[in-house]
Design a protein around this motif. Structure first.
Motif, mmCIF file in Angstrom:
data_model
loop_
_atom_site.group_PDB
_atom_site.id
_atom_site.type_symbol
_atom_site.label_atom_id
_atom_site.label_comp_id
_atom_site.label_asym_id
_atom_site.label_seq_id
_atom_site.Cartn_x
_atom_site.Cartn_y
_atom_site.Cartn_z
ATOM 1 N N TYR A 111 0.833 -1.202 0.000
ATOM 2 C CA TYR A 111 0.000 0.000 0.000
ATOM 3 C C TYR A 111 0.870 1.257 0.000
ATOM 4 O O TYR A 111 0.574 2.218 -0.701
ATOM 5 N N ALA A 112 1.934 1.252 0.791
ATOM 6 C CA ALA A 112 2.832 2.413 0.845
ATOM 7 C C ALA A 112 3.502 2.636 -0.509
ATOM 8 O O ALA A 112 3.606 3.779 -0.974
ATOM 9 N N ALA A 113 3.957 1.566 -1.155
ATOM 10 C CA ALA A 113 4.604 1.682 -2.464
ATOM 11 C C ALA A 113 3.607 2.208 -3.504
ATOM 12 O O ALA A 113 3.950 3.059 -4.331
ATOM 13 N N PHE A 114 2.374 1.712 -3.469
ATOM 14 C CA PHE A 114 1.351 2.196 -4.395
ATOM 15 C C PHE A 114 1.090 3.687 -4.181
ATOM 16 O O PHE A 114 0.894 4.438 -5.139
ATOM 17 N N ALA A 115 1.080 4.123 -2.944
ATOM 18 C CA ALA A 115 0.854 5.540 -2.657
ATOM 19 C C ALA A 115 1.962 6.396 -3.273
ATOM 20 O O ALA A 115 1.693 7.470 -3.819
ATOM 21 N N LEU A 116 3.202 5.923 -3.206
ATOM 22 C CA LEU A 116 4.316 6.649 -3.825
ATOM 23 C C LEU A 116 4.133 6.728 -5.338
ATOM 24 O O LEU A 116 4.362 7.770 -5.952
ATOM 25 N N TYR A 117 3.700 5.634 -5.933
ATOM 26 C CA TYR A 117 3.478 5.601 -7.379
ATOM 27 C C TYR A 117 2.322 6.514 -7.775
ATOM 28 O O TYR A 117 2.438 7.317 -8.702
ATOM 29 N N GLU A 118 1.209 6.412 -7.055
ATOM 30 C CA GLU A 118 0.047 7.245 -7.372
ATOM 31 C C GLU A 118 0.354 8.728 -7.201
ATOM 32 O O GLU A 118 -0.195 9.567 -7.904
ATOM 33 N N GLY A 119 1.259 9.044 -6.282
ATOM 34 C CA GLY A 119 1.653 10.430 -6.060
ATOM 35 C C GLY A 119 2.721 10.913 -7.014
ATOM 36 O O GLY A 119 3.165 12.065 -6.928
ATOM 37 N N GLY A 120 3.173 10.049 -7.911
ATOM 38 C CA GLY A 120 4.186 10.433 -8.893
ATOM 39 C C GLY A 120 5.598 10.486 -8.340
ATOM 40 O O GLY A 120 6.501 11.034 -8.979
ATOM 41 N N LEU A 121 5.817 9.901 -7.166
ATOM 42 C CA LEU A 121 7.143 9.949 -6.545
ATOM 43 C C LEU A 121 8.070 8.836 -7.028
ATOM 44 O O LEU A 121 9.286 8.952 -6.907
ATOM 45 N N ILE A 122 7.492 7.737 -7.534
ATOM 46 C CA ILE A 122 8.286 6.682 -8.161
ATOM 47 C C ILE A 122 7.592 6.288 -9.466
ATOM 48 O O ILE A 122 6.393 6.487 -9.624
ATOM 49 N N ASN A 123 8.381 5.748 -10.397
ATOM 50 C CA ASN A 123 7.790 5.338 -11.673
ATOM 51 C C ASN A 123 7.364 3.876 -11.631
ATOM 52 O O ASN A 123 7.575 3.176 -10.634
ATOM 53 N N LYS A 124 6.775 3.417 -12.721
ATOM 54 C CA LYS A 124 6.220 2.069 -12.799
ATOM 55 C C LYS A 124 7.288 1.004 -12.565
ATOM 56 O O LYS A 124 7.073 0.048 -11.820
ATOM 57 N N GLN A 125 8.455 1.162 -13.185
ATOM 58 C CA GLN A 125 9.521 0.169 -13.029
ATOM 59 C C GLN A 125 10.031 0.108 -11.582
ATOM 60 O O GLN A 125 10.291 -0.983 -11.059
ATOM 61 N N ALA A 126 10.143 1.255 -10.927
ATOM 62 C CA ALA A 126 10.577 1.281 -9.530
ATOM 63 C C ALA A 126 9.543 0.604 -8.617
ATOM 64 O O ALA A 126 9.897 -0.130 -7.692
ATOM 65 N N LEU A 127 8.274 0.830 -8.910
ATOM 66 C CA LEU A 127 7.225 0.194 -8.114
ATOM 67 C C LEU A 127 7.270 -1.326 -8.277
ATOM 68 O O LEU A 127 7.232 -2.064 -7.291
ATOM 69 N N ILE A 128 7.377 -1.796 -9.498
ATOM 70 C CA ILE A 128 7.430 -3.241 -9.731
ATOM 71 C C ILE A 128 8.647 -3.853 -9.049
ATOM 72 O O ILE A 128 8.551 -4.902 -8.417
ATOM 73 N N ALA A 129 9.798 -3.185 -9.149
ATOM 74 C CA ALA A 129 11.013 -3.689 -8.478
ATOM 75 C C ALA A 129 10.809 -3.757 -6.969
ATOM 76 O O ALA A 129 11.206 -4.721 -6.327
ATOM 77 N N GLU A 130 10.162 -2.756 -6.410
ATOM 78 C CA GLU A 130 9.888 -2.727 -4.968
ATOM 79 C C GLU A 130 8.964 -3.874 -4.571
ATOM 80 O O GLU A 130 9.156 -4.514 -3.543
ATOM 81 N N LEU A 131 7.968 -4.140 -5.385
ATOM 82 C CA LEU A 131 6.994 -5.175 -5.057
ATOM 83 C C LEU A 131 7.573 -6.572 -5.205
ATOM 84 O O LEU A 131 7.133 -7.496 -4.528
#
Length: 133
Positions: A111-131
């Motif tokens: 949920y925290a990682a998704f919030a960063l992505y939705e807020g534009g703080l990380i990109n799609k590739q960074a989110l997937i790597a985090e997950l």
């Protein structure tokens, strides 16, 4: 195959009900193959609702019955998985065509990682790597 549903109510006969919130896989009856995951969900809901009771409901799923259903399966977080989840979370009125969606589910870290992505703080590739970590 045993599947589990965590709830603050006993659910003897599962139903698909219209949801008043956006969920990762859209409207549906959510289950897991992990008893521990269902139990954790119950504890979370009990805390949210400030109640002292919760249930892990156990169902027997006939895997042969799944052959007649339209399924979407994500083995791990991918770009396609992320796009699907984001459509369900952000596109009001979005309804997909699948009877069953199987894939990774969100925990507090997700949920925290998704919030960063939705807020534009990380990109799609960074989110997937985090997950995937």
């Amino acid at each position: 195959m045993k599947i589990y549903h965590g709830s603050i109510e006993k659910v003897v006969c599962p139903e698909i009900r219209e949801s008043n919130r956006t969920l990762d896989y859209g409207q549906g009856f959510y289950t897991t193959t992990s008893y521990e995951q269902a139990e954790a969900w119950v504890k979370r809901r009990m805390n949210e609702k400030r109640t002292s009771h919760g249930y892990v409901c156990v169902y027997e799923l006939d895997e042969n019955a799944l052959q007649d259903l339209k399924s979407l399966i994500f083995e791990q977080p991918t770009e396609e998985w992320l796009d699907f989840v984001m459509k369900n979370r952000t596109q009001k009125g979005y309804v997909h065509e699948f009877d069953i969606v199987y894939g990774p589910v969100a925990n507090d870290r997700v949920y925290a990682a998704f919030a960063l992505y939705e807020g534009g703080l990380i990109n799609k590739q960074a989110l997937i790597a985090e997950l995937k970590a």
